[in-house]
Design an enzyme around this catalytic site. Structure first.
Site, PDB file in Angstrom:
ATOM      1  N   ASN A  25       0.901  -1.162   0.000  1.00  0.00           N
ATOM      2  CA  ASN A  25       0.000   0.000   0.000  1.00  0.00           C
ATOM      3  C   ASN A  25       0.941   1.214   0.000  1.00  0.00           C
ATOM      4  O   ASN A  25       1.528   1.552   1.033  1.00  0.00           O
ATOM      5  CB  ASN A  25      -0.885  -0.084   1.253  1.00  0.00           C
ATOM      6  CG  ASN A  25      -1.693   1.177   1.506  1.00  0.00           C
ATOM      7  OD1 ASN A  25      -1.397   2.238   0.980  1.00  0.00           O
ATOM      8  ND2 ASN A  25      -2.699   1.042   2.362  1.00  0.00           N
ATOM      9  N   SER A  28       0.511   4.143   2.523  1.00  0.00           N
ATOM     10  CA  SER A  28       0.841   3.771   3.910  1.00  0.00           C
ATOM     11  C   SER A  28       2.355   3.714   4.082  1.00  0.00           C
ATOM     12  O   SER A  28       2.897   4.201   5.081  1.00  0.00           O
ATOM     13  CB  SER A  28       0.202   2.418   4.237  1.00  0.00           C
ATOM     14  OG  SER A  28       0.907   1.724   5.237  1.00  0.00           O
ATOM     15  N   ASN A 110     -13.492  -3.337   4.042  1.00  0.00           N
ATOM     16  CA  ASN A 110     -12.780  -4.569   4.394  1.00  0.00           C
ATOM     17  C   ASN A 110     -13.418  -5.316   5.566  1.00  0.00           C
ATOM     18  O   ASN A 110     -12.852  -6.297   6.045  1.00  0.00           O
ATOM     19  CB  ASN A 110     -11.314  -4.269   4.738  1.00  0.00           C
ATOM     20  CG  ASN A 110     -10.577  -3.613   3.603  1.00  0.00           C
ATOM     21  OD1 ASN A 110     -10.145  -2.477   3.716  1.00  0.00           O
ATOM     22  ND2 ASN A 110     -10.456  -4.306   2.480  1.00  0.00           N
ATOM     23  N   GLU A 171     -10.261 -10.285   2.207  1.00  0.00           N
ATOM     24  CA  GLU A 171     -10.284  -8.853   2.528  1.00  0.00           C
ATOM     25  C   GLU A 171     -11.664  -8.233   2.312  1.00  0.00           C
ATOM     26  O   GLU A 171     -11.817  -7.021   2.200  1.00  0.00           O
ATOM     27  CB  GLU A 171      -9.213  -8.119   1.709  1.00  0.00           C
ATOM     28  CG  GLU A 171      -7.794  -8.623   1.965  1.00  0.00           C
ATOM     29  CD  GLU A 171      -7.028  -7.886   3.068  1.00  0.00           C
ATOM     30  OE1 GLU A 171      -7.194  -6.667   3.210  1.00  0.00           O
ATOM     31  OE2 GLU A 171      -6.246  -8.541   3.787  1.00  0.00           O
ATOM     32  N   HIS A 244      -5.964  -3.878  -3.282  1.00  0.00           N
ATOM     33  CA  HIS A 244      -7.333  -4.415  -3.343  1.00  0.00           C
ATOM     34  C   HIS A 244      -7.877  -4.112  -4.736  1.00  0.00           C
ATOM     35  O   HIS A 244      -7.499  -3.107  -5.348  1.00  0.00           O
ATOM     36  CB  HIS A 244      -8.258  -3.722  -2.325  1.00  0.00           C
ATOM     37  CG  HIS A 244      -7.968  -4.045  -0.887  1.00  0.00           C
ATOM     38  ND1 HIS A 244      -7.924  -3.085   0.093  1.00  0.00           N
ATOM     39  CD2 HIS A 244      -7.743  -5.226  -0.277  1.00  0.00           C
ATOM     40  CE1 HIS A 244      -7.671  -3.660   1.269  1.00  0.00           C
ATOM     41  NE2 HIS A 244      -7.547  -4.956   1.068  1.00  0.00           N
ATOM     42  N   ASP A 246     -10.617  -2.778  -5.376  1.00  0.00           N
ATOM     43  CA  ASP A 246     -11.347  -1.501  -5.416  1.00  0.00           C
ATOM     44  C   ASP A 246     -10.429  -0.303  -5.643  1.00  0.00           C
ATOM     45  O   ASP A 246     -10.884   0.835  -5.653  1.00  0.00           O
ATOM     46  CB  ASP A 246     -12.264  -1.323  -4.195  1.00  0.00           C
ATOM     47  CG  ASP A 246     -11.521  -1.110  -2.875  1.00  0.00           C
ATOM     48  OD1 ASP A 246     -10.286  -1.013  -2.881  1.00  0.00           O
ATOM     49  OD2 ASP A 246     -12.197  -1.044  -1.818  1.00  0.00           O
ATOM     50  N   CYS A 361     -13.095   2.951   0.151  1.00  0.00           N
ATOM     51  CA  CYS A 361     -12.587   2.106   1.253  1.00  0.00           C
ATOM     52  C   CYS A 361     -13.348   2.386   2.528  1.00  0.00           C
ATOM     53  O   CYS A 361     -13.488   1.524   3.389  1.00  0.00           O
ATOM     54  CB  CYS A 361     -11.120   2.406   1.545  1.00  0.00           C
ATOM     55  SG  CYS A 361     -10.007   2.148   0.177  1.00  0.00           S
TER      56      CYS A 361
HETATM   57  O1  SUG Z   1      -5.427  -2.344   4.522  1.00  0.00           O
HETATM   58  N1  SUG Z   1      -4.250   0.880   5.267  1.00  0.00           N
HETATM   59  C1  SUG Z   1      -5.322   0.028   4.794  1.00  0.00           C
HETATM   60  C2  SUG Z   1      -6.085   0.696   3.687  1.00  0.00           C
HETATM   61  C3  SUG Z   1      -7.334  -0.062   3.324  1.00  0.00           C
HETATM   62  C4  SUG Z   1      -8.007   0.482   2.123  1.00  0.00           C
HETATM   63  N2  SUG Z   1      -9.180  -0.253   1.840  1.00  0.00           N
HETATM   64  C5  SUG Z   1      -9.652  -0.556   0.612  1.00  0.00           C
HETATM   65  N3  SUG Z   1      -8.914  -0.447  -0.460  1.00  0.00           N
HETATM   66  N4  SUG Z   1     -10.835  -1.022   0.525  1.00  0.00           N
HETATM   67  C6  SUG Z   1      -4.759  -1.313   4.320  1.00  0.00           C
HETATM   68  O2  SUG Z   1      -3.680  -1.330   3.728  1.00  0.00           O
HETATM   69  C7  SUG Z   1      -2.461   1.522   6.800  1.00  0.00           C
HETATM   70  C8  SUG Z   1      -2.278   1.696   8.283  1.00  0.00           C
HETATM   71  C9  SUG Z   1      -0.968   2.314   8.638  1.00  0.00           C
HETATM   72  O3  SUG Z   1       0.007   2.142   7.922  1.00  0.00           O
HETATM   73  O4  SUG Z   1      -0.908   3.005   9.695  1.00  0.00           O
HETATM   74  C10 SUG Z   1      -3.613   0.627   6.414  1.00  0.00           C
HETATM   75  O5  SUG Z   1      -3.934  -0.281   7.154  1.00  0.00           O
END
Ligand code: SUG
Length: 439
Positions: A25, A28, A110, A171, A244, A246, A361
């Site tokens: 991600n 993140s 999720n 997920e 993901h 999405d 999300c």
């Molecule tokens: O699972 N980010 C989430 C983002 C989820 C996005 N959801 C969808 N695409 N539906 C993940 O990667 C980051 C948390 C951090 O790094 O502090 C985080 O969990």
């Protein structure tokens, strides 16, 4: 059957922070250790909910989870008062501490996979909470999500999360789409997976969803195999940061809005989906020449919500799509082209975006019949008065900022527990919803 789609948005929790927890991600990873703004994050989320209500849509809300997750830390042998547990874990293993305080339950796409009653044999709404096994901090979510979903949808068939092992990594709705002639009609459920359990370990970013998990959920939900598709996400998309589906595709009724490189075998995928539909699906495909995968991921164009309004379909897009020099002109051209998406609305959810969570999300879609809707306890579906109450609650309890060093503060534990206790008086969660309330 008449039915309505309700978006249940996650209320951003008081510990929203940037811990760089999610490999693959890109947002993140990039924003690790930035100073977060929990209060602004929660208010941005509530403003998005209000905007959707102003567009005439029914809007629901889902509660944040208890964080830090002291009960989990106790199960790992940390002992003492809650504050002492929190101090001890920071001294012992910072990785565990960061996982225990993640506010990632805000991304309710999720939480679970949901099949509306029009799709299932037996005519019940089916719900399977996602085990979220790929990321440690997210694997903590399933139990509380399941608990909340059972309270909100007492009429549904609730399944246990799939076994928490890599063969069944799941997920939830982020890898699940639905096409239908209208929300209340039987739909085609499309499950998108990144790997098969039997695949040899693949280089690159983790593929979080297995085919086996998708197949198990389709069986549990008693879906009609003729109206169920299993589509492989492209390796290229995962490696470009689409952790993901999405992040590269979104559907609403007959329309599938997707990137040309979303699926491993694009032609076969679209053919299979078309064959499963007893209506004419509309594919709005965005070519790589117009929007390269990298721009799709950084702008989160496909992580928009696609909703039915008086103007046909409206795309609820993150403001980042307006700032990207590939997606901004593409969207204008698409609107001028007279396709099924007739309007775009921009929403500002930047605090969430910095952790890789866009508008889509932040919401879990649930299609309910009129009768099912009446059985949802009042209070989980928002009114303007309840949004105002939630805003006041956020302003009273949330910190303005959280820097990485603040996360270890033992005061944060009592502070967040007091906030969540007060929340159970605004939302009809009961006084035993959170683990700390149960002692
Ligand atoms: O699972 N980010 C989430 C983002 C989820 C996005 N959801 C969808 N695409 N539906 C993940 O990667 C980051 C948390 C951090 O790094 O502090 C985080 O969990």
């Amino acid at each position: 059957m008449t039915a309505v789609e309700i978006n249940f948005d996650g209320l951003v929790g008081p510990t929203h922070n940037y811990a760089g927890l999610s490999e693959g991600n890109l947002a993140s990873e990039r924003n690790r250790d930035m100073v977060s703004r929990p209060r602004a994050a929660a208010l941005q989320g509530l403003a998005k909910m209000r905007r959707l209500m102003e567009l005439g849509l029914v809007q629901g809300v889902l509660p944040p989870h208890e964080r830090p997750e002291i009960r989990w830390l106790r199960s790992l042998g940390f002992a003492g008062t809650d504050a002492q547990v929190w101090e001890a874990v920071w001294r012992t293993d910072e990785r565990l501490a960061r996982a225990a305080i993640a506010a990632s339950a805000m991304w309710t796409a999720n939480w679970a996979t949901i099949s509306p009653s029009a799709d299932t044999d037996g005519g019940k709404l089916h719900i399977t909470p996602a085990n979220l096994t790929t990321m440690l901090h997210r694997a903590l979510e399933a139990e509380t999500s399941g608990r909340a979903l059972r309270r909100i949808f007492p009429f549904a068939a609730h399944h246990a999360p799939l076994i928490g092992q890599a063969s069944f990594s799941d997920e939830g709705a982020a890898n699940h789409m639905r096409l239908c002639a209208e929300h209340g009609a039987p739909g085609v459920e499309i499950f998108v997976y990144g790997r098969r359990a039997s695949d040899p370990p693949l280089p690159g970013f983790p593929a979080r969803q297995t085919l086996e998990a998708c197949q198990a959920i389709a069986r549990l939900h008693r879906l009609d195999p003729k109206r169920t598709c299993f589509i492989r996400q492209s390796r290229k998309a995962i490696d470009a940061g689409a952790f993901h589906n999405d992040v590269v595709a979104v559907s609403c009724e007959r329309t599938l809005f997707h990137h040309a490189e979303a699926f491993e075998d694009r032609d076969a995928a679209l053919k299979e989906i078309r064959a499963a539909c007893d209506f004419e699906p509309e594919f709005v495909e965005v070519p790589s020449a117009a929007v390269p995968l990298g721009d799709a991921v950084s702008s989160y164009l496909f992580n928009s919500q696609l909703v039915k309004t008086g103007h046909g379909l409206t795309l609820i897009a993150p403001t980042e799509t307006r700032e990207n020099n590939r997606t901004a002109p593409y969207v204008n051209q698409m609107l001028a082209g007279g396709g099924p998406i007739g309007k775009v609305e921009h929403v500002e959810v930047r605090e969430s975006m910095r952790n890789g969570g866009g508008p889509a999300c932040l919401r879990l879609r649930v299609v309910v019949s009129d009768e099912e809707r009446r059985a949802i306890p009042e209070g989980f579906v928002l009114t303007e008065a309840r949004i105002v109450a939630l805003e006041a609650w956020v302003s009273a309890h949330y910190r303005e900022t959280l820097a990485p060093a603040d996360l270890a503060d033992p005061n944060l534990v009592g502070e967040t527990q007091r906030a969540l206790d007060a929340l159970t008086k605004i939302l009809p969660l009961g006084d035993d919803f959170y683990p700390f309330q149960r002692g």
